[in-house]
Design a protein around this motif. Sequence first.
Motif, PDB file in Angstrom:
ATOM      1  N   LYS A  75     -21.929  -5.418  48.172  1.00  0.00           N
ATOM      2  CA  LYS A  75     -21.077  -4.520  47.459  1.00  0.00           C
ATOM      3  C   LYS A  75     -19.677  -4.587  47.569  1.00  0.00           C
ATOM      4  O   LYS A  75     -18.805  -3.876  47.106  1.00  0.00           O
ATOM      5  CB  LYS A  75     -21.667  -3.123  48.004  1.00  0.00           C
ATOM      6  N   ASN A  76     -19.339  -5.862  48.330  1.00  0.00           N
ATOM      7  CA  ASN A  76     -17.923  -6.076  48.533  1.00  0.00           C
ATOM      8  C   ASN A  76     -17.423  -4.789  49.140  1.00  0.00           C
ATOM      9  O   ASN A  76     -16.269  -4.546  48.460  1.00  0.00           O
ATOM     10  CB  ASN A  76     -17.204  -6.507  47.176  1.00  0.00           C
ATOM     11  N   ASN A  77     -17.871  -4.280  50.061  1.00  0.00           N
ATOM     12  CA  ASN A  77     -17.189  -2.869  50.764  1.00  0.00           C
ATOM     13  C   ASN A  77     -17.179  -3.663  52.355  1.00  0.00           C
ATOM     14  O   ASN A  77     -17.820  -4.132  52.883  1.00  0.00           O
ATOM     15  CB  ASN A  77     -18.407  -1.872  50.818  1.00  0.00           C
ATOM     16  N   VAL A  78     -15.943  -2.805  52.712  1.00  0.00           N
ATOM     17  CA  VAL A  78     -15.922  -2.949  54.062  1.00  0.00           C
ATOM     18  C   VAL A  78     -15.657  -1.562  54.826  1.00  0.00           C
ATOM     19  O   VAL A  78     -14.752  -0.801  54.105  1.00  0.00           O
ATOM     20  CB  VAL A  78     -14.633  -3.739  54.700  1.00  0.00           C
ATOM     21  N   SER A  79     -15.917  -0.913  55.855  1.00  0.00           N
ATOM     22  CA  SER A  79     -15.596  -0.032  56.619  1.00  0.00           C
ATOM     23  C   SER A  79     -15.429   0.010  57.859  1.00  0.00           C
ATOM     24  O   SER A  79     -15.551  -1.072  58.688  1.00  0.00           O
ATOM     25  CB  SER A  79     -16.855   0.990  56.501  1.00  0.00           C
ATOM     26  N   LEU A  80     -14.332   0.882  58.406  1.00  0.00           N
ATOM     27  CA  LEU A  80     -13.919   0.871  59.643  1.00  0.00           C
ATOM     28  C   LEU A  80     -14.165   2.278  60.262  1.00  0.00           C
ATOM     29  O   LEU A  80     -13.748   3.524  60.048  1.00  0.00           O
ATOM     30  CB  LEU A  80     -12.358   0.573  59.754  1.00  0.00           C
ATOM     31  N   GLN A  81     -14.897   2.368  61.358  1.00  0.00           N
ATOM     32  CA  GLN A  81     -15.268   3.384  61.913  1.00  0.00           C
ATOM     33  C   GLN A  81     -14.334   3.467  63.221  1.00  0.00           C
ATOM     34  O   GLN A  81     -14.278   2.458  63.967  1.00  0.00           O
ATOM     35  CB  GLN A  81     -16.693   3.453  62.483  1.00  0.00           C
ATOM     36  N   MET A  82     -13.572   4.664  63.121  1.00  0.00           N
ATOM     37  CA  MET A  82     -12.495   4.746  64.338  1.00  0.00           C
ATOM     38  C   MET A  82     -12.944   6.097  65.141  1.00  0.00           C
ATOM     39  O   MET A  82     -12.983   7.043  64.858  1.00  0.00           O
ATOM     40  CB  MET A  82     -11.028   5.017  63.695  1.00  0.00           C
ATOM     41  N   ASN A  83     -13.077   5.627  66.594  1.00  0.00           N
ATOM     42  CA  ASN A  83     -13.553   6.657  67.399  1.00  0.00           C
ATOM     43  C   ASN A  83     -12.424   6.733  68.636  1.00  0.00           C
ATOM     44  O   ASN A  83     -11.562   5.663  68.644  1.00  0.00           O
ATOM     45  CB  ASN A  83     -14.954   6.328  68.122  1.00  0.00           C
ATOM     46  N   SER A  84     -12.549   7.780  69.384  1.00  0.00           N
ATOM     47  CA  SER A  84     -11.653   8.118  70.348  1.00  0.00           C
ATOM     48  C   SER A  84     -10.016   7.878  69.925  1.00  0.00           C
ATOM     49  O   SER A  84      -9.354   7.279  70.575  1.00  0.00           O
ATOM     50  CB  SER A  84     -12.025   7.405  71.627  1.00  0.00           C
ATOM     51  N   LEU A  85      -9.825   8.401  68.833  1.00  0.00           N
ATOM     52  CA  LEU A  85      -8.433   8.282  68.436  1.00  0.00           C
ATOM     53  C   LEU A  85      -7.354   9.106  69.164  1.00  0.00           C
ATOM     54  O   LEU A  85      -7.506   9.954  69.875  1.00  0.00           O
ATOM     55  CB  LEU A  85      -8.361   8.910  66.732  1.00  0.00           C
ATOM     56  N   LYS A  86      -6.285   8.174  69.116  1.00  0.00           N
ATOM     57  CA  LYS A  86      -5.164   8.635  69.899  1.00  0.00           C
ATOM     58  C   LYS A  86      -3.837   8.911  69.166  1.00  0.00           C
ATOM     59  O   LYS A  86      -3.816   8.589  67.895  1.00  0.00           O
ATOM     60  CB  LYS A  86      -4.849   7.662  70.952  1.00  0.00           C
ATOM     61  N   PHE A  87      -3.010   9.563  69.684  1.00  0.00           N
ATOM     62  CA  PHE A  87      -1.752   9.816  68.834  1.00  0.00           C
ATOM     63  C   PHE A  87      -1.128   8.523  68.147  1.00  0.00           C
ATOM     64  O   PHE A  87      -0.729   8.416  67.154  1.00  0.00           O
ATOM     65  CB  PHE A  87      -0.601  10.727  69.678  1.00  0.00           C
ATOM     66  N   GLU A  88      -1.160   7.775  68.942  1.00  0.00           N
ATOM     67  CA  GLU A  88      -0.381   6.189  68.626  1.00  0.00           C
ATOM     68  C   GLU A  88      -1.340   5.612  67.564  1.00  0.00           C
ATOM     69  O   GLU A  88      -0.768   4.746  66.953  1.00  0.00           O
ATOM     70  CB  GLU A  88      -0.312   5.543  69.865  1.00  0.00           C
ATOM     71  N   ASP A  89      -2.468   6.164  67.259  1.00  0.00           N
ATOM     72  CA  ASP A  89      -3.297   5.494  65.999  1.00  0.00           C
ATOM     73  C   ASP A  89      -2.586   6.000  64.582  1.00  0.00           C
ATOM     74  O   ASP A  89      -3.109   5.464  63.537  1.00  0.00           O
ATOM     75  CB  ASP A  89      -4.656   5.838  66.128  1.00  0.00           C
ATOM     76  N   THR A  90      -1.706   7.096  64.618  1.00  0.00           N
ATOM     77  CA  THR A  90      -1.309   7.712  63.551  1.00  0.00           C
ATOM     78  C   THR A  90      -0.568   6.457  62.861  1.00  0.00           C
ATOM     79  O   THR A  90       0.422   5.903  63.299  1.00  0.00           O
ATOM     80  CB  THR A  90      -0.255   8.842  63.888  1.00  0.00           C
ATOM     81  N   ASN A  91      -0.899   6.365  61.514  1.00  0.00           N
ATOM     82  CA  ASN A  91      -0.150   5.073  60.891  1.00  0.00           C
ATOM     83  C   ASN A  91      -0.775   5.260  59.384  1.00  0.00           C
ATOM     84  O   ASN A  91      -1.668   5.827  59.059  1.00  0.00           O
ATOM     85  CB  ASN A  91      -0.917   3.847  61.239  1.00  0.00           C
ATOM     86  N   VAL A  92      -0.154   4.395  58.485  1.00  0.00           N
ATOM     87  CA  VAL A  92      -1.014   4.034  57.287  1.00  0.00           C
ATOM     88  C   VAL A  92      -1.803   2.775  57.255  1.00  0.00           C
ATOM     89  O   VAL A  92      -1.313   1.819  57.961  1.00  0.00           O
ATOM     90  CB  VAL A  92       0.277   3.787  56.027  1.00  0.00           C
ATOM     91  N   TYR A  93      -3.014   2.937  57.043  1.00  0.00           N
ATOM     92  CA  TYR A  93      -3.999   1.705  57.250  1.00  0.00           C
ATOM     93  C   TYR A  93      -4.221   1.064  55.655  1.00  0.00           C
ATOM     94  O   TYR A  93      -4.608   1.810  54.937  1.00  0.00           O
ATOM     95  CB  TYR A  93      -5.380   2.449  57.642  1.00  0.00           C
ATOM     96  N   TYR A  94      -4.224  -0.132  55.750  1.00  0.00           N
ATOM     97  CA  TYR A  94      -4.063  -1.029  54.624  1.00  0.00           C
ATOM     98  C   TYR A  94      -5.274  -1.892  54.599  1.00  0.00           C
ATOM     99  O   TYR A  94      -5.678  -2.797  55.650  1.00  0.00           O
ATOM    100  CB  TYR A  94      -2.975  -1.887  54.508  1.00  0.00           C
ATOM    101  N   CYS A  95      -6.174  -1.737  53.661  1.00  0.00           N
ATOM    102  CA  CYS A  95      -7.331  -2.759  53.417  1.00  0.00           C
ATOM    103  C   CYS A  95      -6.936  -3.764  52.787  1.00  0.00           C
ATOM    104  O   CYS A  95      -5.899  -3.984  51.993  1.00  0.00           O
ATOM    105  CB  CYS A  95      -8.202  -2.110  52.483  1.00  0.00           C
TER     106      CYS A  95
END
Length: 122
Positions: A75-95
């Motif tokens: 299906k030409n899909n990709v997913s990112l499961q993000m656990n235990s998120l921290k303040f410093e993970d705040t960002n714009v995420y680009y595929c």
Amino acid sequence: QAQLVESGGGLVQPGGSLRLSCAVTGRVYSIDAMGWFRQAEGDERELVALISSRDMTTYGDAAKGRFTIFRDNAKNNVSLQMNSLKFEDTNVYYCKAVGITLFGDYNKYDAWGQGKQVTVSS
């Protein structure tokens, strides 16, 4: 031409989880690798996670042990499961899709999504 359609992200408290997904649309024959990068304002874009068409994965240091990338080649899909998120993970995420080959075209090229905001805040 292929296009990347991103979904997911948003606001979460520290320690929480979020999932980002990205679908590549168009007359795509193959994609060598797909992944996620992130970029805070004023910083360079950095690798979060990358997965090849053979499911070989590469993680950035910040993602190791907390994030998991997985891909549906059919299906030409990709997913990112993000656990235990921290303040410093705040960002714009680009595929990013690396090495896209379209039907009827032997050239390869890369493409980026428009970005999804992930905010970790209490």
